[in-house]
Design a protein around this motif. Structure first.
Motif, PDB file in Angstrom:
ATOM      1  N   LEU A  95      34.403  52.772  48.806  1.00  0.00           N
ATOM      2  CA  LEU A  95      33.239  53.623  49.059  1.00  0.00           C
ATOM      3  C   LEU A  95      32.813  53.491  50.515  1.00  0.00           C
ATOM      4  O   LEU A  95      32.980  52.430  51.125  1.00  0.00           O
ATOM      5  CB  LEU A  95      32.070  53.232  48.151  1.00  0.00           C
ATOM      6  CG  LEU A  95      32.096  53.725  46.694  1.00  0.00           C
ATOM      7  CD1 LEU A  95      33.315  53.216  45.953  1.00  0.00           C
ATOM      8  CD2 LEU A  95      30.829  53.298  45.972  1.00  0.00           C
ATOM      9  N   LYS A 104      27.142  52.619  54.035  1.00  0.00           N
ATOM     10  CA  LYS A 104      25.978  53.477  54.205  1.00  0.00           C
ATOM     11  C   LYS A 104      25.501  53.546  55.643  1.00  0.00           C
ATOM     12  O   LYS A 104      25.339  54.611  56.209  1.00  0.00           O
ATOM     13  CB  LYS A 104      24.833  53.002  53.303  1.00  0.00           C
ATOM     14  CG  LYS A 104      25.075  53.274  51.828  1.00  0.00           C
ATOM     15  CD  LYS A 104      25.270  54.743  51.583  1.00  0.00           C
ATOM     16  CE  LYS A 104      25.494  55.066  50.120  1.00  0.00           C
ATOM     17  NZ  LYS A 104      25.737  56.494  49.905  1.00  0.00           N
ATOM     18  N   HIS A 107      25.948  48.606  42.621  1.00  0.00           N
ATOM     19  CA  HIS A 107      24.656  49.102  43.092  1.00  0.00           C
ATOM     20  C   HIS A 107      24.686  50.624  43.247  1.00  0.00           C
ATOM     21  O   HIS A 107      23.755  51.317  42.820  1.00  0.00           O
ATOM     22  CB  HIS A 107      24.302  48.445  44.421  1.00  0.00           C
ATOM     23  CG  HIS A 107      23.069  49.012  45.058  1.00  0.00           C
ATOM     24  ND1 HIS A 107      21.808  48.836  44.521  1.00  0.00           N
ATOM     25  CD2 HIS A 107      22.904  49.766  46.171  1.00  0.00           C
ATOM     26  CE1 HIS A 107      20.908  49.445  45.279  1.00  0.00           C
ATOM     27  NE2 HIS A 107      21.554  50.024  46.288  1.00  0.00           N
ATOM     28  N   GLU A 108      25.746  51.143  43.852  1.00  0.00           N
ATOM     29  CA  GLU A 108      25.846  52.598  44.064  1.00  0.00           C
ATOM     30  C   GLU A 108      25.888  53.337  42.733  1.00  0.00           C
ATOM     31  O   GLU A 108      25.225  54.367  42.557  1.00  0.00           O
ATOM     32  CB  GLU A 108      27.097  52.915  44.882  1.00  0.00           C
ATOM     33  CG  GLU A 108      27.277  54.393  45.195  1.00  0.00           C
ATOM     34  CD  GLU A 108      26.142  54.964  46.026  1.00  0.00           C
ATOM     35  OE1 GLU A 108      25.696  56.101  45.720  1.00  0.00           O
ATOM     36  OE2 GLU A 108      25.678  54.276  46.962  1.00  0.00           O
ATOM     37  N   LEU A 124      28.677  60.776  49.908  1.00  0.00           N
ATOM     38  CA  LEU A 124      29.446  59.562  49.664  1.00  0.00           C
ATOM     39  C   LEU A 124      30.930  59.863  49.832  1.00  0.00           C
ATOM     40  O   LEU A 124      31.439  60.829  49.262  1.00  0.00           O
ATOM     41  CB  LEU A 124      29.178  59.022  48.254  1.00  0.00           C
ATOM     42  CG  LEU A 124      29.862  57.703  47.886  1.00  0.00           C
ATOM     43  CD1 LEU A 124      29.284  56.552  48.707  1.00  0.00           C
ATOM     44  CD2 LEU A 124      29.698  57.419  46.389  1.00  0.00           C
ATOM     45  N   THR A 143      22.469  53.557  40.940  1.00  0.00           N
ATOM     46  CA  THR A 143      21.498  54.522  41.459  1.00  0.00           C
ATOM     47  C   THR A 143      21.712  55.909  40.864  1.00  0.00           C
ATOM     48  O   THR A 143      20.766  56.687  40.750  1.00  0.00           O
ATOM     49  CB  THR A 143      21.587  54.619  42.992  1.00  0.00           C
ATOM     50  OG1 THR A 143      22.867  55.169  43.368  1.00  0.00           O
ATOM     51  CG2 THR A 143      21.399  53.255  43.642  1.00  0.00           C
ATOM     52  N   HIS A 194      22.366  63.515  49.234  1.00  0.00           N
ATOM     53  CA  HIS A 194      23.168  62.296  49.271  1.00  0.00           C
ATOM     54  C   HIS A 194      24.651  62.628  49.438  1.00  0.00           C
ATOM     55  O   HIS A 194      25.177  63.535  48.792  1.00  0.00           O
ATOM     56  CB  HIS A 194      22.971  61.484  47.994  1.00  0.00           C
ATOM     57  CG  HIS A 194      21.549  61.094  47.739  1.00  0.00           C
ATOM     58  ND1 HIS A 194      20.861  60.188  48.535  1.00  0.00           N
ATOM     59  CD2 HIS A 194      20.671  61.492  46.778  1.00  0.00           C
ATOM     60  CE1 HIS A 194      19.643  60.041  48.086  1.00  0.00           C
ATOM     61  NE2 HIS A 194      19.495  60.819  47.021  1.00  0.00           N
ATOM     62  N   GLY A 204      31.609  49.334  49.041  1.00  0.00           N
ATOM     63  CA  GLY A 204      31.788  49.306  47.600  1.00  0.00           C
ATOM     64  C   GLY A 204      33.271  49.355  47.277  1.00  0.00           C
ATOM     65  O   GLY A 204      34.019  50.129  47.871  1.00  0.00           O
TER      66      GLY A 204
END
Length: 237
Positions: A137, A140, A65-66, A115, A69, A113, A46
């Motif tokens: 980012l 994943k 997208h991140e 990050l 969520t 979660h 990201g």
């Protein structure tokens, strides 16, 4: 009267001028920008660009997208925020340091979660251009990297060997792989041996190092969470 040598020199000079003109011909801004944004959407990380006012100037596909969520980070009023006040404070502090030319790395966690965010200044504090920050980012999972599937095909791995490779990337042990695939552990060991031989790796560790060094490529682009202030409104298909 012009000699043959003079004509040859004139022709060469004219040719060099045309060649130089072609090489220095500026690329139209619109074309260059579109291509750059396509490139950003193909990177398996990201990426966000934030200006001096704290506004998101661009977010690539995976960053959108991140944020959509809402697991760890979100966007509101064109600003990058955390899922809660504490995370937002950390983000704002890192951004302020980056706008002053200092790199920062955050390890954010919200529930189960996690990050990582790296804040990278895109302008020098002594320069006159407006301060801008690149936020990267964390990726994943290496198993989601399209390059891994391409690597498996290029090494002529069988479907079962590719499945074992993916399981190893996820950190599964030999007993866990055997249980999940409903085969004997000896079968898994044989498949791992075949993996090492086909890829030229002397150990599982060397194989994992090779996998993690593959170029980061997204498996597919999806049109989600459009951001109107992006130079391109949607991710490219």
């Amino acid at each position: 009267m012009e000699t043959t040598a003079q004509r040859h020199l004139t022709d060469r000079t004219t040719s060099d001028l045309y060649f130089h003109a072609e090489r220095t011909q500026p690329v139209p801004d619109s074309l260059g920008q579109d291509l750059l944004l396509r490139v950003l959407d193909e990177v398996d990380y990201g990426l966000l660009v934030i200006d001096a006012q704290g506004h998101i100037r661009h977010a690539n596909h995976l960053a959108r997208h991140e944020m959509s969520t809402g697991r760890v980070i979100v966007t509101h009023a064109r600003s990058l925020l955390g899922r809660n006040t504490e995370l937002t404070t950390q983000i704002q502090s890192a951004l302020e340091h980056a706008l002053r030319g200092q790199r920062r790395l955050l390890q954010l966690k919200q529930g189960e979660h996690e990050l990582s965010l790296a804040f990278v200044p895109l302008s020098h504090p002594l320069e006159f251009d407006a301060p801008t920050v690149l936020v990267l980012l964390s990726r994943k999972n290496a198993c989601d990297n399209l390059a891994l599937r391409m690597f498996a095909r290029s090494q002529n791995l069988s479907p079962s060997e590719e499945a074992v490779l993916l399981a190893l990337c996820r950190g599964a042990s030999i007993p866990e792989i055997a249980s999940d695939h409903k085969v004997a552990e000896s079968t898994v060991r044989s498949q791992i041996k075949a993996l090492r031989e086909k890829t030229g790796c002397g150990s599982i560790r060397a194989l994992m190092q090779k996998v993690h060094s593959l170029p980061p490529m997204v498996p597919a682009l999806r049109v989600i969470s459009a951001m109107p202030h992006n130079a391109m409104e949607f991710a490219q298909p």
